[in-house]
Design an enzyme around this catalytic site. Sequence first.
Site, PDB file in Angstrom:
ATOM      1  N   THR A  47       0.829  -1.206   0.000  1.00  0.00           N
ATOM      2  CA  THR A  47       0.000   0.000   0.000  1.00  0.00           C
ATOM      3  C   THR A  47       0.860   1.252   0.000  1.00  0.00           C
ATOM      4  O   THR A  47       0.609   2.203  -0.749  1.00  0.00           O
ATOM      5  CB  THR A  47      -0.917   0.008   1.232  1.00  0.00           C
ATOM      6  OG1 THR A  47      -1.633  -1.216   1.290  1.00  0.00           O
ATOM      7  CG2 THR A  47      -1.890   1.168   1.174  1.00  0.00           C
ATOM      8  N   THR A  48       1.910   1.266   0.823  1.00  0.00           N
ATOM      9  CA  THR A  48       2.783   2.427   0.939  1.00  0.00           C
ATOM     10  C   THR A  48       3.551   2.686  -0.345  1.00  0.00           C
ATOM     11  O   THR A  48       3.966   3.816  -0.608  1.00  0.00           O
ATOM     12  CB  THR A  48       3.754   2.226   2.117  1.00  0.00           C
ATOM     13  OG1 THR A  48       2.997   1.875   3.281  1.00  0.00           O
ATOM     14  CG2 THR A  48       4.550   3.477   2.406  1.00  0.00           C
ATOM     15  N   TYR A 110     -12.965  -3.961  -2.060  1.00  0.00           N
ATOM     16  CA  TYR A 110     -14.150  -3.470  -2.774  1.00  0.00           C
ATOM     17  C   TYR A 110     -15.234  -4.536  -2.946  1.00  0.00           C
ATOM     18  O   TYR A 110     -16.402  -4.272  -2.656  1.00  0.00           O
ATOM     19  CB  TYR A 110     -13.791  -2.877  -4.147  1.00  0.00           C
ATOM     20  CG  TYR A 110     -14.968  -2.185  -4.804  1.00  0.00           C
ATOM     21  CD1 TYR A 110     -15.425  -0.966  -4.315  1.00  0.00           C
ATOM     22  CD2 TYR A 110     -15.635  -2.757  -5.883  1.00  0.00           C
ATOM     23  CE1 TYR A 110     -16.518  -0.344  -4.899  1.00  0.00           C
ATOM     24  CE2 TYR A 110     -16.731  -2.143  -6.469  1.00  0.00           C
ATOM     25  CZ  TYR A 110     -17.174  -0.935  -5.966  1.00  0.00           C
ATOM     26  OH  TYR A 110     -18.256  -0.319  -6.529  1.00  0.00           O
ATOM     27  N   TYR A 136      -2.503 -10.423   4.523  1.00  0.00           N
ATOM     28  CA  TYR A 136      -2.482  -9.007   4.913  1.00  0.00           C
ATOM     29  C   TYR A 136      -3.911  -8.588   5.221  1.00  0.00           C
ATOM     30  O   TYR A 136      -4.756  -8.530   4.328  1.00  0.00           O
ATOM     31  CB  TYR A 136      -1.877  -8.180   3.777  1.00  0.00           C
ATOM     32  CG  TYR A 136      -1.802  -6.675   3.995  1.00  0.00           C
ATOM     33  CD1 TYR A 136      -2.008  -6.084   5.240  1.00  0.00           C
ATOM     34  CD2 TYR A 136      -1.510  -5.839   2.925  1.00  0.00           C
ATOM     35  CE1 TYR A 136      -1.922  -4.717   5.417  1.00  0.00           C
ATOM     36  CE2 TYR A 136      -1.422  -4.464   3.086  1.00  0.00           C
ATOM     37  CZ  TYR A 136      -1.635  -3.913   4.323  1.00  0.00           C
ATOM     38  OH  TYR A 136      -1.560  -2.547   4.482  1.00  0.00           O
ATOM     39  N   ARG A 141      -8.881  -0.299   5.115  1.00  0.00           N
ATOM     40  CA  ARG A 141      -8.673   0.046   3.699  1.00  0.00           C
ATOM     41  C   ARG A 141      -9.499  -0.826   2.752  1.00  0.00           C
ATOM     42  O   ARG A 141      -9.921  -0.365   1.698  1.00  0.00           O
ATOM     43  CB  ARG A 141      -7.188  -0.081   3.325  1.00  0.00           C
ATOM     44  CG  ARG A 141      -6.309   1.036   3.857  1.00  0.00           C
ATOM     45  CD  ARG A 141      -4.900   0.910   3.299  1.00  0.00           C
ATOM     46  NE  ARG A 141      -4.028   1.988   3.750  1.00  0.00           N
ATOM     47  CZ  ARG A 141      -3.879   3.147   3.128  1.00  0.00           C
ATOM     48  NH1 ARG A 141      -4.573   3.402   2.029  1.00  0.00           N
ATOM     49  NH2 ARG A 141      -3.045   4.065   3.594  1.00  0.00           N
ATOM     50  N   LYS A 164       0.288 -10.213   8.205  1.00  0.00           N
ATOM     51  CA  LYS A 164       0.474  -8.822   8.588  1.00  0.00           C
ATOM     52  C   LYS A 164      -0.870  -8.340   9.122  1.00  0.00           C
ATOM     53  O   LYS A 164      -1.842  -8.225   8.373  1.00  0.00           O
ATOM     54  CB  LYS A 164       0.906  -7.964   7.394  1.00  0.00           C
ATOM     55  CG  LYS A 164       0.994  -6.478   7.729  1.00  0.00           C
ATOM     56  CD  LYS A 164       1.275  -5.628   6.489  1.00  0.00           C
ATOM     57  CE  LYS A 164       1.247  -4.142   6.833  1.00  0.00           C
ATOM     58  NZ  LYS A 164       1.460  -3.279   5.640  1.00  0.00           N
ATOM     59  N   ILE A 206       5.715  -4.740   9.754  1.00  0.00           N
ATOM     60  CA  ILE A 206       5.850  -4.177   8.410  1.00  0.00           C
ATOM     61  C   ILE A 206       5.487  -2.711   8.557  1.00  0.00           C
ATOM     62  O   ILE A 206       4.341  -2.360   8.832  1.00  0.00           O
ATOM     63  CB  ILE A 206       4.983  -4.917   7.386  1.00  0.00           C
ATOM     64  CG1 ILE A 206       5.496  -6.352   7.236  1.00  0.00           C
ATOM     65  CG2 ILE A 206       5.008  -4.196   6.040  1.00  0.00           C
ATOM     66  CD1 ILE A 206       4.700  -7.211   6.263  1.00  0.00           C
TER      67      ILE A 206
END
Length: 294
Positions: A47-48, A110, A136, A141, A164, A206
């Site tokens: 994501t980052t 989504y 993850y 999000r 994560k 992370i």
Amino acid sequence: MNAPLFKGVITALITPLRDGNVDEDAFARLLERQIAAGVHGVVPMGTTGESATLHLDEHQRVVELAVKVAAGRIRVIAGAGSSATDKAIDLVRYAKTVGADGALVVTPYYNRPSQAGLQAHFEAIAEAVQLPVLLYNVPGRTGVDLANETVAALAAQPNIVGIKDATGDLGRIGWMRANITEGFALISGDDASWLGYQAAGGHGVISVTSNVAPEGMVALYDAVEAGDLETARLWQDRLIGLHRALFLDSSPSPAKYALAKLGLCAEEVRLPLVPTRADVRPLLDRALAEAGVA
């Protein structure tokens, strides 16, 4: 005792951009800085890393470049998530092809599958590609939460080696330690609560913060591993302002602002992200000073 495959401070790398393109030279410099600071691994294209807005060829190139620059010195865990299972399989397969050590696979976003759908999604990936997978879970999000029981069921898959956990819910780790076989990596995805997670038996983090302050994050981890919680708390006190300031605007804009101040890359992000707001910048400046980052 079965040791987890992945542990320690693992940096969720930003992807530096310049004039609309991936800045490969800056990326290599940032990764070398991480290695010099003693981090244990990196995640390119999480994501980052702005994986949601990079094109497929850019995504693949960043993963390939991370593996090339790291050259086996630290673990490279490629971001490889998608809301479509077949696309996620393709990304994991590519990560294996270029020599990544593992893949970080986010819950489908989504479309919000059921727990049965989530389990089938991850099982299909694990069966399709022989590469270690970290689950993850970041419901803030993705709009879907990977239940503890689903994680336990997935942990039976040989290729699924850890999680994560970016929920910030410290109650989860106790349940997982009690119900999942030893050796399954329990990795925090929340910098601010990581010390508590690590003290409860976690294996690492992370981290977004370690983009900016890798030495401090490694020092905190080393203190916990040595059983020196007093020193760990001192590091947490020093870093807590930075943990929070890096999320006062849409990530990774604040991290890129901080790294630009350090002369390491440009601030540039890709729409719909925009550079950090003017009112957040002084708060980031103060947090950098408090963390001793120069």
